[in-house]
Design a protein around this motif. Structure first.
Motif, PDB file in Angstrom:
ATOM      1  N   SER A  32     -19.321  11.900 -55.789  1.00 55.23           N
ATOM      2  CA  SER A  32     -19.766  11.403 -54.489  1.00 55.23           C
ATOM      3  C   SER A  32     -20.757  12.349 -53.826  1.00 55.23           C
ATOM      4  CB  SER A  32     -18.559  11.162 -53.580  1.00 55.23           C
ATOM      5  OG  SER A  32     -17.722  10.172 -54.145  1.00 55.23           O
ATOM      6  N   THR A  36     -24.419  11.314 -52.739  1.00 54.27           N
ATOM      7  CA  THR A  36     -24.788  11.564 -51.344  1.00 54.27           C
ATOM      8  C   THR A  36     -26.071  12.385 -51.258  1.00 54.27           C
ATOM      9  OG1 THR A  36     -22.478  11.445 -50.645  1.00 54.27           O
ATOM     10  CG2 THR A  36     -24.001  12.574 -49.161  1.00 54.27           C
ATOM     11  N   MET A  61     -20.188   9.154 -49.572  1.00 56.38           N
ATOM     12  CA  MET A  61     -19.001   9.935 -49.936  1.00 56.38           C
ATOM     13  C   MET A  61     -17.791   9.034 -50.201  1.00 56.38           C
ATOM     14  SD  MET A  61     -19.488  13.139 -50.378  1.00 56.38           S
ATOM     15  CE  MET A  61     -17.774  13.672 -50.442  1.00 56.38           C
ATOM     16  N   HIS A  63     -17.970   5.648 -51.265  1.00 56.07           N
ATOM     17  CA  HIS A  63     -18.263   4.415 -52.010  1.00 56.07           C
ATOM     18  C   HIS A  63     -17.293   4.148 -53.167  1.00 56.07           C
ATOM     19  CE1 HIS A  63     -20.376   7.107 -54.811  1.00 56.07           C
ATOM     20  NE2 HIS A  63     -20.329   6.109 -55.684  1.00 56.07           N
ATOM     21  N   ASP A  64     -16.696   5.172 -53.735  1.00 57.18           N
ATOM     22  CA  ASP A  64     -15.776   5.011 -54.869  1.00 57.18           C
ATOM     23  C   ASP A  64     -14.320   5.270 -54.490  1.00 57.18           C
ATOM     24  OD1 ASP A  64     -17.344   4.142 -57.006  1.00 57.18           O
ATOM     25  OD2 ASP A  64     -17.965   6.169 -57.555  1.00 57.18           O
ATOM     26  N   CYS A 106     -18.800  -0.151 -50.523  1.00 53.08           N
ATOM     27  CA  CYS A 106     -17.874  -0.099 -51.659  1.00 53.08           C
ATOM     28  C   CYS A 106     -17.995  -1.343 -52.525  1.00 53.08           C
ATOM     29  CB  CYS A 106     -16.427   0.015 -51.173  1.00 53.08           C
ATOM     30  SG  CYS A 106     -15.992   1.572 -50.420  1.00 53.08           S
ATOM     31  N   ASP A 145     -26.295   5.916 -56.777  1.00 49.03           N
ATOM     32  CA  ASP A 145     -25.109   5.924 -57.638  1.00 49.03           C
ATOM     33  C   ASP A 145     -25.451   5.690 -59.101  1.00 49.03           C
ATOM     34  OD1 ASP A 145     -22.197   5.883 -58.058  1.00 49.03           O
ATOM     35  OD2 ASP A 145     -22.437   3.717 -58.345  1.00 49.03           O
TER      36      ASP A 145
END
Length: 185
Positions: A32, A36, A61, A63-64, A106, A145
């Motif tokens: 992350s 970021t 930070m 998203h996962d 997300c 990402d």
């Protein structure tokens, strides 16, 4: 909200869901932070886009956040859900936490976004809906990402390798990614 406070709440959410698996917590944080950093570089390089830098930092930070619920032992995930569901599951967590805007990131970052048609055609374990990044902030995070995996945290993909990885989700995703390359690079 001052810088320290914004980092505290983001790390508080990560700590809440990752306190019992330090290996996975470190994988999530390392991945992350890389995403970021790249997303923030885009924000800084393109002030003309008017991106919400603070939101990009927070959402990148998080998203996962849903990966711990998935079955991916190669990256220390020992949940029960199919890995493709991690975005949707993370979105559900963040909505419960009161962050619906972050939740959208997300559920829209898988591939270069997923269409309802692709989900149905590939029989993916997701609701038959469009999960496409819509805002510029969602697109920046999704784009950033694509350059970082979680199984080899030191590896940074080239644009060409990212495109090849996206090809498995269909040509629409590759086309979207190429549009982002033109916009963000």
């Amino acid at each position: 909200m001052d810088k320290q406070h914004e980092n505290d709440w983001v790390m508080g959410i990560i700590d809440k869901y990752y306190s019992d698996n330090e290996e996975l917590r470190q994988i999530l944080i390392t991945h992350s932070k890389a995403v970021t950093a790249r997303a923030l570089q885009i924000c800084d390089r393109h002030p003309e886009l008017g991106l919400d830098r603070q939101f990009v930092e927070e959402a990148a930070m998080l998203h996962d956040i849903g990966i711990f619920l998935c079955d991916a032992p190669g990256i220390a995930c020992h949940g029960k859900e199919h890995y493709l569901r991690h975005g949707r599951l993370g979105a559900e967590l963040l909505r419960k936490e009161g962050y619906p805007r972050h939740a959208r990131v997300c559920e829209r970052h898988t591939g270069a976004g997923l269409t309802r048609e692709a989900i149905l055609a590939e029989q993916l374990p997701l609701p038959a809906e469009d999960f496409l990044p819509e805002t510029l902030e969602e697109k920046v995070i999704c784009y950033a990402d694509k350059f970082y995996g979680k199984s080899n945290l030191k590896k940074v993909k080239t644009i060409e390798k990212a495109e090849r990885s996206l090809a498995r989700f269909g040509e629409d995703g590759v086309r979207r990614f190429k549009e982002w390359v033109a916009l963000f690079e």
